[in-house]
Design a protein around this motif. Structure first.
Motif, PDB file in Angstrom:
ATOM      1  N   LEU A  39     -20.652 -19.799  -8.949  1.00 50.31           N
ATOM      2  CA  LEU A  39     -20.470 -18.369  -9.212  1.00 50.31           C
ATOM      3  C   LEU A  39     -20.102 -18.118 -10.670  1.00 50.31           C
ATOM      4  O   LEU A  39     -20.581 -17.147 -11.286  1.00 50.31           O
ATOM      5  N   GLY A  42     -22.084 -16.001 -13.502  1.00 47.43           N
ATOM      6  CA  GLY A  42     -21.436 -14.965 -14.301  1.00 47.43           C
ATOM      7  C   GLY A  42     -21.769 -15.102 -15.777  1.00 47.43           C
ATOM      8  O   GLY A  42     -21.994 -14.103 -16.472  1.00 47.43           O
ATOM      9  N   LEU A  61     -21.958  -7.106 -13.552  1.00 45.22           N
ATOM     10  CA  LEU A  61     -22.088  -8.256 -12.651  1.00 45.22           C
ATOM     11  C   LEU A  61     -21.241  -9.429 -13.122  1.00 45.22           C
ATOM     12  O   LEU A  61     -20.600 -10.114 -12.315  1.00 45.22           O
ATOM     13  N   SER A  62     -21.269  -9.705 -14.409  1.00 40.52           N
ATOM     14  CA  SER A  62     -20.497 -10.826 -14.931  1.00 40.52           C
ATOM     15  C   SER A  62     -19.010 -10.628 -14.674  1.00 40.52           C
ATOM     16  O   SER A  62     -18.295 -11.569 -14.298  1.00 40.52           O
ATOM     17  N   ARG A 108     -17.628  -8.899 -12.196  1.00 40.13           N
ATOM     18  CA  ARG A 108     -17.355  -9.072 -10.766  1.00 40.13           C
ATOM     19  C   ARG A 108     -17.373 -10.548 -10.371  1.00 40.13           C
ATOM     20  O   ARG A 108     -16.573 -10.985  -9.533  1.00 40.13           O
ATOM     21  N   LEU A 109     -18.280 -11.325 -10.952  1.00 44.34           N
ATOM     22  CA  LEU A 109     -18.382 -12.740 -10.585  1.00 44.34           C
ATOM     23  C   LEU A 109     -17.247 -13.560 -11.183  1.00 44.34           C
ATOM     24  O   LEU A 109     -16.697 -14.448 -10.516  1.00 44.34           O
ATOM     25  N   MET A 166     -14.613 -12.532  -8.148  1.00 44.33           N
ATOM     26  CA  MET A 166     -14.907 -13.510  -7.112  1.00 44.33           C
ATOM     27  C   MET A 166     -14.342 -14.897  -7.425  1.00 44.33           C
ATOM     28  O   MET A 166     -13.859 -15.594  -6.518  1.00 44.33           O
ATOM     29  N   THR A 167     -14.387 -15.306  -8.688  1.00 40.36           N
ATOM     30  CA  THR A 167     -13.894 -16.644  -9.022  1.00 40.36           C
ATOM     31  C   THR A 167     -12.399 -16.784  -8.764  1.00 40.36           C
ATOM     32  O   THR A 167     -11.969 -17.734  -8.093  1.00 40.36           O
ATOM     33  N   ALA A 222     -21.845 -12.876  -2.969  1.00 40.58           N
ATOM     34  CA  ALA A 222     -22.484 -12.943  -4.285  1.00 40.58           C
ATOM     35  C   ALA A 222     -23.965 -12.585  -4.200  1.00 40.58           C
ATOM     36  O   ALA A 222     -24.496 -11.893  -5.077  1.00 40.58           O
ATOM     37  N   VAL A 254     -25.627  -9.519  -6.298  1.00 41.45           N
ATOM     38  CA  VAL A 254     -26.764  -9.663  -7.210  1.00 41.45           C
ATOM     39  C   VAL A 254     -27.997  -8.978  -6.622  1.00 41.45           C
ATOM     40  O   VAL A 254     -28.759  -8.316  -7.336  1.00 41.45           O
ATOM     41  N   LEU A 262     -28.358 -18.776  -5.268  1.00 37.02           N
ATOM     42  CA  LEU A 262     -27.430 -18.429  -4.184  1.00 37.02           C
ATOM     43  C   LEU A 262     -28.081 -18.550  -2.811  1.00 37.02           C
ATOM     44  O   LEU A 262     -27.435 -18.939  -1.841  1.00 37.02           O
TER      45      LEU A 262
END
Length: 564
Positions: free
Chosen positions: A97, A101, A245-246, A248-249, A253-254, A343, A347, A440
């Motif tokens: 992930l 990102g 997006l970057s 959020r990832l 999420m990380t 994810a 995306v 993914l």
């Protein structure tokens, strides 16, 4: 040379390589202005770290690394990392992930100009991945505490160097203030060490024994790091104008994967006994319901995507608590569904908005919904225990079913009406989105279609619930289909009703969204802290003044003491 090689093939090897890449990015970024080159340099270091991480699987013994640490007024302990089983699996997901990102970083502004300080952004991106790896490879409480703080510092640095973009200065300031909540988690970890006794710092997460007080504080810290509602304020997007997006990832999420990792470790230490009660399960389900309501009623895309992920993490935590073998085994499939399914939905939603292609976003959505042949289905027996454990658990079941149904309706928003594909994204970025969907989708398909092979591959036993049949990704008992069916009926019903009733509700959904997101509560809390500081400062000025009133009070109290 031997020491250097042994360091690289230890759990700290890949993070050190990523931190080296961050330093290289900072150095070269002063002279290289081409965003494509800087991105490929970062991806090169990520690829090297990935190869080193894969090499850890082929070592003769379990990869570990320790270093002595002697704090003041405390007994000595080791900084200890171990890469095996649960730790290794979460680390692999973080690399995937986090790498996506970096790949999906927007290198140019909408007007075509290169973004300023891109080298600083890429450096902090690599540092976040490195810090997250160090966190989830932690082997004892001391290492968890120190790597938690290190990760928080890196997240604050990324916020400082990230281009303003669509976020106003006020929004960026609020985001920085919200990070304080994550730092409170570090305080909980520090306090959690105290009940564990003199050897609490060295208490290992695998096979350790900690008192209930430490378990409670570890669960609170895990909830903060996982961003579970209502401890989610530090995850809110910095801008409502566009979804990054970057961000959020990497920023969402990380770190959340790290929180779910810590929750799995705490459940194994005995924390599941504190949570597996009708009252606690009801509260967890209620939090997921309010979070799902915020996702369903969100007006802007950024908050919509954020609360879908927050709700998915809450459902994953609920399933982990309800599992037959609480700990990493009960958390594996919920976390897999959140990481890969969430994810891919994130995306894929961007692909749908760009091209109108619904396949990736639908596959991610159906994974979060828990349909057969997805990792989400493998966690359904745990959730079905709310039905089979007895009437005391049925209120929690009712709230969970409504929450899951609303989440299903939210993630299937692309099914609710026609969409005309249009985008201002460059073709190169669209190709990156498709590559991310492929990266993914492949592991998601393997996990959903071959669950027993996946269980063997990640070396975490007893992840497949005995209530599942053969094959376990589609055969289950009646209680599983009952709970899943109720959620699907509610979800698909809301999808069908949305375009028919939404236009008649006026401003009501917007009001519900603002209340359920809790940003007003955070602003109120900041206002209270600010007012308290002002009152304290005013009182101090009155007491001090030119000095006379303070001396008068001091002499007055001294006289009272002498009289007594």
């Amino acid at each position: 040379m031997t020491t250097f090689v042994s360091l690289l093939v230890s759990p700290v090897g890949p993070p050190l390589l990523l931190l080296t890449g961050a330093a290289v990015e900072l150095g070269l970024g002063r002279w290289i202005r081409r965003p494509g080159w800087l991105t490929w340099i970062a991806l090169g270091f990520l690829g090297g770290a990935g190869l080193l991480y894969i090499a850890l699987q082929f070592t003769v013994v379990v990869p570990t690394f320790g270093h002595p640490w002697q704090p003041l007024l405390q007994s000595a302990a080791n900084l200890y990392w171990v890469a095996d089983g649960w730790n290794y699996y979460i680390g692999a997901l973080i690399l995937l992930l986090g790498g996506l990102g970096v790949l999906l970083n927007r290198t140019r502004a909408p007007d075509g100009r290169s973004l300023p300080r891109l080298h600083g952004v890429l450096a902090t991106d690599l540092s976040i991945i490195a810090a997250s790896l160090l966190f989830v490879q932690s082997g004892n409480l001391l290492t968890v505490l120190l790597t938690w703080v290190f990760l928080d510092v890196i997240i604050l640095l990324r916020l400082a160097v990230e281009p303003v973009g669509g976020a106003s200065l006020a929004e960026r300031a609020r985001s920085s203030e919200a990070q304080v909540l994550s730092l409170i988690g570090a305080m909980f970890l520090f306090i959690a060490i105290l009940p564990a006794g003199p050897t609490g710092l060295a208490q290992e997460l695998a096979g350790g024994v900690v008192p209930p007080e430490t378990q409670t504080l570890l669960l609170l810290a895990a909830g903060i790091r996982a961003g579970l509602y209502p401890l989610h304020l530090w995850l809110l997007p910095r801008s409502t104008r566009a979804l990054n997006l970057s961000e959020r990832l990497l920023d969402h999420m990380t770190p959340v994967l790290g929180g779910l990792w810590l929750m799995g470790q705490t459940l194994r230490l005995g924390g599941a006994e504190q949570l597996f009660t009708p009252a606690m399960l009801f509260l967890i389900a209620l939090a997921a319901f309010v979070s799902a309501l915020a996702a369903y009623t969100a007006q802007d895309h950024a908050h919509y995507a954020t609360f879908v992920l927050i709700t998915s993490a809450g459902v994953a935590a609920l399933a982990g608590v309800l599992g037959q073998a609480p700990g990493p085994a009960s958390m594996m499939w919920p976390l897999t569904a959140f990481a890969l399914g969430g994810a891919l939905w994130l995306v894929g939603d961007q692909v749908w908005r760009a091209w109108g292609w619904q396949v990736p976003v639908s596959v991610g959505a159906l994974t979060l919904a828990g349909l057969p042949f997805t990792p989400g289905f493998l966690m359904q027996p745990a959730l079905a225990r709310l039905l089979t454990e007895g009437p005391a658990y049925w209120p929690a079941l009712l709230v969970y079913v409504m929450a899951q149904g609303m989440l299903i309706a939210a993630v299937l928003r692309s099914w609710g009406g026609e969409y005309t594909a249009s985008t201002d994204l460059p073709n190169s970025y669209l190709l990156k989105l498709l590559a991310a969907c492929l990266l993914l989708g492949l592991p998601l398909a393997v996990a959903g279609l071959l669950p027993r092979f996946t269980e063997t591959l990640v070396a975490i036993p007893n992840t497949i619930d005995p209530a599942l049949g053969n094959p376990p990704n589609v055969v289950a008992g009646g209680e599983v289909w009952t709970v899943l069916g109720m959620s699907l009926v509610i979800g698909f019903g809301l999808v069908w009703l949305h375009p028919r009733i939404w236009p008649h509700l006026g401003a009501l959904p917007h009001r519900i969204s603002r209340v359920s997101q809790l940003e007003w509560f955070f602003n109120l809390m900041l206002w209270g802290i600010d007012r308290g500081a002002q009152v304290g400062a005013s009182g101090l000025r009155v007491v001090e003044g030119a000095g006379y009133f303070g001396w008068f009070l001091a002499l007055f109290f001294l006289g009272m003491l002498l009289v007594r």
